[in-house]
Design a protein around this motif. Structure first.
Motif, PDB file in Angstrom:
ATOM      1  N   SER A   7       0.832  -1.199   0.000  1.00  0.00           N
ATOM      2  CA  SER A   7       0.000   0.000   0.000  1.00  0.00           C
ATOM      3  C   SER A   7       0.867   1.249   0.000  1.00  0.00           C
ATOM      4  O   SER A   7       2.031   1.207   0.415  1.00  0.00           O
ATOM      5  CB  SER A   7      -0.895  -0.027   1.249  1.00  0.00           C
ATOM      6  OG  SER A   7      -1.563   1.193   1.438  1.00  0.00           O
ATOM      7  N   ASP A   8       0.296   2.357  -0.474  1.00  0.00           N
ATOM      8  CA  ASP A   8       0.963   3.653  -0.355  1.00  0.00           C
ATOM      9  C   ASP A   8      -0.009   4.645   0.256  1.00  0.00           C
ATOM     10  O   ASP A   8      -1.219   4.597  -0.025  1.00  0.00           O
ATOM     11  CB  ASP A   8       1.436   4.151  -1.721  1.00  0.00           C
ATOM     12  CG  ASP A   8       2.400   5.328  -1.632  1.00  0.00           C
ATOM     13  OD1 ASP A   8       2.902   5.611  -0.522  1.00  0.00           O
ATOM     14  OD2 ASP A   8       2.668   5.964  -2.670  1.00  0.00           O
ATOM     15  N   VAL A   9       0.519   5.554   1.046  1.00  0.00           N
ATOM     16  CA  VAL A   9      -0.306   6.503   1.802  1.00  0.00           C
ATOM     17  C   VAL A   9      -1.127   7.403   0.881  1.00  0.00           C
ATOM     18  O   VAL A   9      -2.242   7.791   1.229  1.00  0.00           O
ATOM     19  CB  VAL A   9       0.589   7.357   2.723  1.00  0.00           C
ATOM     20  CG1 VAL A   9      -0.209   8.454   3.401  1.00  0.00           C
ATOM     21  CG2 VAL A   9       1.258   6.471   3.758  1.00  0.00           C
ATOM     22  N   LYS A 173       8.388  -5.746  -6.665  1.00  0.00           N
ATOM     23  CA  LYS A 173       8.901  -5.863  -8.039  1.00  0.00           C
ATOM     24  C   LYS A 173       9.152  -7.318  -8.399  1.00  0.00           C
ATOM     25  O   LYS A 173       8.805  -7.764  -9.499  1.00  0.00           O
ATOM     26  CB  LYS A 173      10.181  -5.049  -8.182  1.00  0.00           C
ATOM     27  CG  LYS A 173       9.981  -3.535  -8.142  1.00  0.00           C
ATOM     28  CD  LYS A 173      11.310  -2.810  -8.281  1.00  0.00           C
ATOM     29  CE  LYS A 173      11.110  -1.307  -8.231  1.00  0.00           C
ATOM     30  NZ  LYS A 173      12.407  -0.572  -8.309  1.00  0.00           N
ATOM     31  N   ASN A 174       9.756  -8.051  -7.483  1.00  0.00           N
ATOM     32  CA  ASN A 174      10.076  -9.456  -7.744  1.00  0.00           C
ATOM     33  C   ASN A 174       8.821 -10.290  -7.992  1.00  0.00           C
ATOM     34  O   ASN A 174       8.862 -11.302  -8.696  1.00  0.00           O
ATOM     35  CB  ASN A 174      10.862 -10.055  -6.576  1.00  0.00           C
ATOM     36  CG  ASN A 174      12.254  -9.464  -6.442  1.00  0.00           C
ATOM     37  OD1 ASN A 174      12.758  -8.815  -7.361  1.00  0.00           O
ATOM     38  ND2 ASN A 174      12.874  -9.658  -5.287  1.00  0.00           N
ATOM     39  N   ASN A 175       7.719  -9.873  -7.376  1.00  0.00           N
ATOM     40  CA  ASN A 175       6.460 -10.608  -7.512  1.00  0.00           C
ATOM     41  C   ASN A 175       5.537 -10.013  -8.564  1.00  0.00           C
ATOM     42  O   ASN A 175       4.371 -10.409  -8.673  1.00  0.00           O
ATOM     43  CB  ASN A 175       5.741 -10.659  -6.156  1.00  0.00           C
ATOM     44  CG  ASN A 175       6.405 -11.605  -5.178  1.00  0.00           C
ATOM     45  OD1 ASN A 175       6.582 -12.792  -5.466  1.00  0.00           O
ATOM     46  ND2 ASN A 175       6.805 -11.102  -4.030  1.00  0.00           N
ATOM     47  N   GLY A 176       6.058  -9.064  -9.329  1.00  0.00           N
ATOM     48  CA  GLY A 176       5.269  -8.481 -10.407  1.00  0.00           C
ATOM     49  C   GLY A 176       4.157  -7.558  -9.940  1.00  0.00           C
ATOM     50  O   GLY A 176       3.199  -7.305 -10.685  1.00  0.00           O
ATOM     51  N   ILE A 177       4.276  -7.037  -8.731  1.00  0.00           N
ATOM     52  CA  ILE A 177       3.260  -6.125  -8.200  1.00  0.00           C
ATOM     53  C   ILE A 177       3.577  -4.713  -8.688  1.00  0.00           C
ATOM     54  O   ILE A 177       4.609  -4.143  -8.343  1.00  0.00           O
ATOM     55  CB  ILE A 177       3.230  -6.157  -6.657  1.00  0.00           C
ATOM     56  CG1 ILE A 177       2.901  -7.570  -6.164  1.00  0.00           C
ATOM     57  CG2 ILE A 177       2.212  -5.151  -6.114  1.00  0.00           C
ATOM     58  CD1 ILE A 177       3.085  -7.755  -4.671  1.00  0.00           C
ATOM     59  N   PHE A 182      -2.528  -4.283  -2.969  1.00  0.00           N
ATOM     60  CA  PHE A 182      -2.307  -5.655  -3.414  1.00  0.00           C
ATOM     61  C   PHE A 182      -2.224  -6.544  -2.177  1.00  0.00           C
ATOM     62  O   PHE A 182      -1.382  -6.331  -1.318  1.00  0.00           O
ATOM     63  CB  PHE A 182      -1.023  -5.750  -4.240  1.00  0.00           C
ATOM     64  CG  PHE A 182      -0.924  -7.017  -5.038  1.00  0.00           C
ATOM     65  CD1 PHE A 182      -1.401  -7.071  -6.340  1.00  0.00           C
ATOM     66  CD2 PHE A 182      -0.357  -8.163  -4.495  1.00  0.00           C
ATOM     67  CE1 PHE A 182      -1.316  -8.245  -7.088  1.00  0.00           C
ATOM     68  CE2 PHE A 182      -0.265  -9.342  -5.230  1.00  0.00           C
ATOM     69  CZ  PHE A 182      -0.745  -9.384  -6.534  1.00  0.00           C
ATOM     70  N   PHE A 183      -3.113  -7.527  -2.118  1.00  0.00           N
ATOM     71  CA  PHE A 183      -3.242  -8.401  -0.962  1.00  0.00           C
ATOM     72  C   PHE A 183      -2.748  -9.804  -1.306  1.00  0.00           C
ATOM     73  O   PHE A 183      -3.224 -10.402  -2.279  1.00  0.00           O
ATOM     74  CB  PHE A 183      -4.707  -8.499  -0.517  1.00  0.00           C
ATOM     75  CG  PHE A 183      -5.347  -7.177  -0.175  1.00  0.00           C
ATOM     76  CD1 PHE A 183      -5.600  -6.831   1.149  1.00  0.00           C
ATOM     77  CD2 PHE A 183      -5.717  -6.287  -1.177  1.00  0.00           C
ATOM     78  CE1 PHE A 183      -6.208  -5.626   1.462  1.00  0.00           C
ATOM     79  CE2 PHE A 183      -6.327  -5.069  -0.871  1.00  0.00           C
ATOM     80  CZ  PHE A 183      -6.564  -4.743   0.449  1.00  0.00           C
ATOM     81  N   VAL A 184      -1.820 -10.320  -0.525  1.00  0.00           N
ATOM     82  CA  VAL A 184      -1.359 -11.698  -0.700  1.00  0.00           C
ATOM     83  C   VAL A 184      -1.876 -12.514   0.473  1.00  0.00           C
ATOM     84  O   VAL A 184      -1.591 -12.201   1.644  1.00  0.00           O
ATOM     85  CB  VAL A 184       0.176 -11.779  -0.781  1.00  0.00           C
ATOM     86  CG1 VAL A 184       0.632 -13.226  -0.838  1.00  0.00           C
ATOM     87  CG2 VAL A 184       0.678 -11.031  -2.017  1.00  0.00           C
ATOM     88  N   LEU A 185      -2.654 -13.562   0.176  1.00  0.00           N
ATOM     89  CA  LEU A 185      -3.348 -14.338   1.200  1.00  0.00           C
ATOM     90  C   LEU A 185      -2.592 -15.625   1.497  1.00  0.00           C
ATOM     91  O   LEU A 185      -2.616 -16.567   0.705  1.00  0.00           O
ATOM     92  CB  LEU A 185      -4.774 -14.650   0.744  1.00  0.00           C
ATOM     93  CG  LEU A 185      -5.583 -13.487   0.144  1.00  0.00           C
ATOM     94  CD1 LEU A 185      -6.992 -13.947  -0.199  1.00  0.00           C
ATOM     95  CD2 LEU A 185      -5.609 -12.289   1.074  1.00  0.00           C
TER      96      LEU A 185
END
Length: 233
Positions: A7-9, A173-177, A182-185
């Motif tokens: 997230s970004d503020v 970046k490594n995960n292509g986000i 962006f939520f990783v469950l």
């Protein structure tokens, strides 16, 4: 079950996404088994930390839009926010480099106050028109959250947590986000964007069943069965 959230503020949809995610979480029977970790992401790391900009002017320049079109776009985001119970005040919101705000978020994580600090920063930026790149504003937010102001000032004026922030950004970046929220469950599934609370609830339930619950019940309704109190049809 662990949920990682990039997230970004200064991302309005991150604010909306947080609200919808928490609404979904509150209704789940396993909500107390959920660990949330906020991760840093910068939408525009090139911004000058000393020169805040007006929101409409920023989008006009960034996207090459006429002022009226930029204003219309922002108005549409405000309407979406209103539907989620969030009052955006884009006329006052100041666009600024958010690296310092992320330092404060990592300090808050140290004390288990990440959720509270995320809300405080979103509100300060989007509703109150505060400069979330200003050291004294951030120190004040830290104090309001019960974090020692002297420690906050030291963190904000040194390179503490710089490595952690950059690691979060590199991991994205490594995960292509490339966009947030962006939520990783639980390391298995991902949900991108400010989805409705129903989408979050379904995703959380599926992830829980597949990664935490010992068995996945494939039936839609309970069939005839017996338990320690007898049998039922």
């Amino acid at each position: 079950m662990k949920i990682e959230i990039w997230s970004d503020v200064m991302c309005p949809f991150c604010y909306i996404g947080k609200h919808n995610f928490e609404q979904a979480l509150e209704k789940l029977p396993f909500k107390n088994e959920i660990e949330v970790e906020w991760k840093s992401f910068q939408l525009d790391p090139t911004l000058d930390a000393a020169k805040p900009q007006n929101t409409i002017e920023y989008f006009r320049q960034k996207k090459g839009l006429p002022a009226d079109q930029a204003s219309q776009m922002i108005g549409q985001v405000a309407q979406v926010g209103k539907g989620a119970g969030i009052d955006f005040n884009f006329e006052k919101a100041l666009i600024i480099n958010t690296f310092a705000a992320h330092k404060l978020l990592h300090l808050a994580k140290k004390y288990g106050k990440s959720d509270e600090m995320e809300d405080a920063l979103f509100k300060a930026h989007f509703t109150e028109g505060k400069n979330v790149g200003d050291i004294e504003e951030l120190v004040s937010l830290a104090g309001n959250s019960g974090i020692d102001k002297d420690e906050a000032r030291e963190v904000l004026t040194t390179d503490q947590f710089d490595y952690d922030i950059n690691q979060d950004i590199q991991e994205a970046k490594n995960n292509g986000i490339s966009s947030v929220p962006f939520f990783v469950l639980n390391g298995k599934y991902a949900v991108s964007g400010a989805q409705p609370s129903e989408v979050f609830a379904d995703a959380l339930q599926q992830t829980y069943q597949e990664t935490v619950s010992p068995f996945k019940n494939l039936s839609q309704e309970g069939g005839a069965s017996c338990d320690t109190d007898g049998c039922s049809i």
